[in-house]
Design a protein around this motif. Structure first.
Motif, PDB file in Angstrom:
ATOM      1  N   VAL A 114      -8.270 -11.997   6.163  1.00  0.00           N
ATOM      2  CA  VAL A 114      -7.223 -10.973   6.341  1.00  0.00           C
ATOM      3  C   VAL A 114      -7.527  -9.772   5.457  1.00  0.00           C
ATOM      4  O   VAL A 114      -7.446  -8.615   5.892  1.00  0.00           O
ATOM      5  N   HIS A 118      -8.544  -5.832   6.769  1.00  0.00           N
ATOM      6  CA  HIS A 118      -7.744  -4.640   6.478  1.00  0.00           C
ATOM      7  C   HIS A 118      -8.496  -3.631   5.620  1.00  0.00           C
ATOM      8  O   HIS A 118      -8.231  -2.438   5.677  1.00  0.00           O
ATOM      9  N   VAL A 234      -1.177  -1.366   6.788  1.00  0.00           N
ATOM     10  CA  VAL A 234      -1.209  -1.663   5.347  1.00  0.00           C
ATOM     11  C   VAL A 234      -1.505  -0.387   4.551  1.00  0.00           C
ATOM     12  O   VAL A 234      -2.038   0.587   5.083  1.00  0.00           O
ATOM     13  N   ILE A 253      -3.811  -5.014  -0.847  1.00  0.00           N
ATOM     14  CA  ILE A 253      -3.230  -4.481   0.385  1.00  0.00           C
ATOM     15  C   ILE A 253      -1.745  -4.835   0.398  1.00  0.00           C
ATOM     16  O   ILE A 253      -1.363  -5.946   0.036  1.00  0.00           O
ATOM     17  N   ALA A 255       1.508  -4.726   2.975  1.00  0.00           N
ATOM     18  CA  ALA A 255       1.928  -4.529   4.370  1.00  0.00           C
ATOM     19  C   ALA A 255       2.962  -3.416   4.440  1.00  0.00           C
ATOM     20  O   ALA A 255       3.888  -3.373   3.623  1.00  0.00           O
TER      21      ALA A 255
END
Lengths: 266, 471
Positions: A114, A118, A234, A253, A255
């Motif tokens: 993840v 991002h 993000v 990061i 959200a």
């Protein structure tokens, strides 16, 4: 059983501190030269490179296999690793206690995937530098912080739905040198010309952004580099160039929130 | 149909966004109550032996079933009766905090709470106790000190279903509530029921209510027409259609049915198409009265927050706009209710921000039904209505006089509480001081003097407009 280096203890303590700062309850994932901290709501992932902290030597600490544990399980500087579980050891006179932590449900690989997804640049990016001093202008009790661009200038907005007030922070020309200087120090856009003419609100939860400053342990004047990328859900935070002795290098990061009328799924 | 409500909702969505996440929320276990130690023994020196220490709840029988609500300082219908009880309600509604409160109370004080299941009141007992209380019925309420006797003297309707659901599957088998309804019908004593059950629409129950010459009303809680949402939020409760059918059966028998939208929560059960379907179906079932309330501030419970996270629902956003931000949530509720009024429904709420514009004085929508009853006029909802309906300024003295004409305050403690709230002291959420249009105009020997001014700008609207203005 090995002793955790003090800088690693700082990182673990940071993850614990996040929990006390708001209602974040965090999990720590370690593998080889990377540590991830993810909060319980899954709105924040922080990545700490530990290349310079943990050096693998015979009998020394290493995370050859992924290990994970709840941050609030962190208990003391002596640890051992059994398969994928971390054990904290404590001694008191002639007694020794060992605490074997339960592994969380997610895996290091899932978090890593993840994070990397991002972090990859796909579109034009622009950024803003905000310092700890920004909190003098923000109200931590309000739920969200909006970042906007209007006429190539950053605006930071907070809405108070309890009393109807709206707080707008901008770097506007001012006759008062002091105010202008202060804001220039606290909100330094990369350069105005690189910003789009207009950008609608990109919001994060106030607590999530506030928590990032806990990572900057002792730097009262330290700042964070927030990076925005079009269409990305993000905000990227880059603290990897930090040089402060107690300010760990990290990337994160957060959200961004979603402006829709749906009930979920979060 | 375009409604002002959905314009407001759109604006609110642009001011308070939904939480985005990086990974799907993790499923977490229900919060476990620590409770009391099991099998706990203490060594007794005098007996020179280990003695088991335990306090047991009567797991078979409810002994205390009639009470004046702890919300009587604000509530006009505060004479509660519940004949069923249990640690957990079988419906398991994810937004309900009653289970959590009960669990905390019972497991903290009793050793057998976790195994108690459902228990009920013995019908012989409640008939005997109510029979004694009914001796005071229609006597002079001013002569009674006991608040329950006073309420009975006022012929105040008994209200079932506040503490627990009284019409579960066990009830269908045991008929404890049915026997109570039949008894109340035989006594012609007015009754109002709060329930989510469709059992109330079955013939026996409908007959028991219809036979009551003291009159009966049924509040059926139905928060949405979206069955999928209902299944998520109220996993074991009867379906939407079952509850609509129950409404229809009751209405056909001439019983007042009030649809109850509680909780109303922005971005949860206010989906446009679902609301329009709800309006159509409830209207077609013959229901003309609806009562509403926004999500309770008391509902901020760790167990409920976890329930929502496990459903993947954004608790924070819902709670912020539907409970915590009192003026905005009240404003949204007011505009939500207007949609139903446009269709022709009579709509009221316990939410003080909307009490002045309620369709009826009694926020349970039964003012015009129980015409032979007195209500608890000594409460802040009625205080707000009194100020609203009085020409010119109103001091405590005038209000107190009006309450005394209608049976008086239920107790001196309650009077003191209401007087404090009248003067904006105490929990302001229940004080008429924040009801739009009710403004302080002076001070007298008893405190603040109020007046209703319909021209005063609604501060809730101001807050809403200002905080949702585009930048």
């Amino acid at each position: 059983m090995v002793e955790i280096p003090s800088k690693l203890q700082h990182i673990f303590s940071f993850a614990v501190a996040l929990e006390q700062n708001g209602r974040l309850r965090n999990t720590i994932y370690c593998h080889k030269q990377t540590i991830y901290v993810i909060n319980q709501d899954h709105t924040v992932i922080i990545r700490f490179p530990i290349k310079d902290i943990v050096v693998k030597k015979d009998g020394d600490l290493s995370f050859e296999n992924p290990v994970a544990f709840r941050a609030n399980e962190f208990e003391g500087k002596w640890i051992s690793i059994e398969k994928d579980k971390i054990c904290f050891h404590s001694k008191d006179g002639s007694f020794t206690a060992v605490k074997k932590c339960v592994a969380p449900s997610l895996s290091f690989e899932e978090i890593d995937a993840v994070f990397i997804r991002h972090m990859k640049k796909k579109d034009k990016r622009f950024s803003i530098e905000i310092s700890r001093g920004i909190w003098n202008h923000l109200d931590e009790s309000l739920s969200h912080i909006e970042f906007r661009v209007k006429k190539h200038e950053w605006l930071i907005v907070q809405r108070n739905i309890f009393d109807g007030s709206v707080r707008v922070i901008s770097k506007t020309p001012s006759t008062s040198e002091d105010v202008s200087k202060q804001l220039t120090e606290e909100i330094t856009p990369q350069t105005s010309s690189k910003l789009p003419r207009r950008m609608g609100a990109i919001a994060v939860r106030s607590g999530d952004l506030r928590a990032m400053f806990e990572g900057k342990f002792k730097g009262k004047n330290g700042s964070l580099h927030l990076i925005f990328e079009k269409k990305k859900p993000v905000i990227l935070i880059d603290n990897s160039k930090s040089t402060g002795p107690n300010d760990p290098k990290f990337q994160a990061i957060i959200a961004t929130c979603i402006y829709d009328e749906l009930r979920g799924k979060i | 149909m375009t409604s002002a409500y959905y314009e407001n909702r759109k604006r609110l969505a642009q001011a308070i966004p939904r939480t985005g996440t990086l990974l799907e929320a993790a499923q977490t276990q229900a919060i476990r109550l620590k409770g009391r130690k099991t099998g706990y023994h203490e060594y007794r020196f005098d007996r020179e032996e280990m003695v088991k220490q335990e306090r047991l709840l009567n797991a078979e029988e409810v002994n205390s079933f009639v009470e004046i609500s702890c919300r009587a300082g604000a509530c006009p219908m505060c004479l509660n009766i519940d004949v069923w009880d249990g640690l957990l309600c079988p419906y398991g509604c994810k937004y309900c905090f009653a289970d959590s409160f009960r669990a905390t109370l019972y497991t903290a004080f009793f050793d057998n709470a976790k195994t108690m299941g459902l228990r009920h009141c013995d019908p012989d007992r409640y008939k005997r106790d109510l029979g004694e209380l009914f001796n005071y019925r229609l006597t002079d309420p001013h002569t009674h000190v006991n608040p329950v006797r006073k309420a009975i003297a006022m012929n105040m309707p008994l209200r079932l279903g506040i503490r627990f659901e009284d019409f579960t599957k066990r009830e269908k088998k045991d008929g404890v509530s049915l026997e109570l309804l039949r008894y109340l019908a035989s006594e012609n004593y007015p009754v109002m029921i709060n329930t989510k059950s469709d059992l109330i629409g079955h013939d026996d129950y409908v007959r028991a209510l219809a036979d009551n010459k003291g009159k009966a009303a049924v509040h059926i809680t139905l928060i949405s027409s979206d069955d999928k949402l209902l299944k998520e939020l109220e996993p074991n409760a009867p379906s939407y259609q079952q509850r609509i059918n129950a409404m229809k059966s009751l209405v056909d028998a001439g019983i007042r049915v009030v649809a109850r939208v509680e909780p109303y929560a922005v971005f949860l059960n206010d989906d446009e198409s679902a609301v329009y379907r709800y309006i159509e179906d409830v209207w077609d079932a013959g229901v003309r009265n609806i009562t509403f309330d926004s999500y309770s501030y008391t509902g901020r419970d760790p167990g409920i927050i976890r329930n929502w996270a496990n459903l993947g629902l954004d608790w924070d956003r819902m709670f912020l706009v539907s409970a915590e931000s009192q003026p905005v949530s009240s404003y949204m509720l007011g505009s939500f209710m207007e949609m139903f009024r446009e269709k022709g429904f009579s709509c009221s709420t316990f939410d003080m921000g909307n009490v002045p514009t309620n369709s009826q004085d009694i926020c349970c929508e039964v003012t015009d039904l129980f015409t032979d009853s007195q209500f608890n006029y000594g409460c802040t909802v009625m205080a707000a209505r009194f100020v609203r309906q009085t020409e010119g300024s109103v001091g405590w003295g005038a209000y107190e006089g009006w309450v005394m004409e209608h049976g008086g305050f239920l107790s001196p403690a309650l009077k003191a509480e209401v007087k404090q709230l009248w003067n904006a002291v105490g929990n302001n959420a229940y004080s008429q001081c924040w009801a739009p249009g009710i403004v302080p105009v002076g001070i007298d020997q008893d405190g603040i003097v109020w007046e209703y001014d319909s021209d005063v700008v609604d501060f809730r609207q101001d807050i809403f407009n200002n905080s949702t203005n585009p930048i």
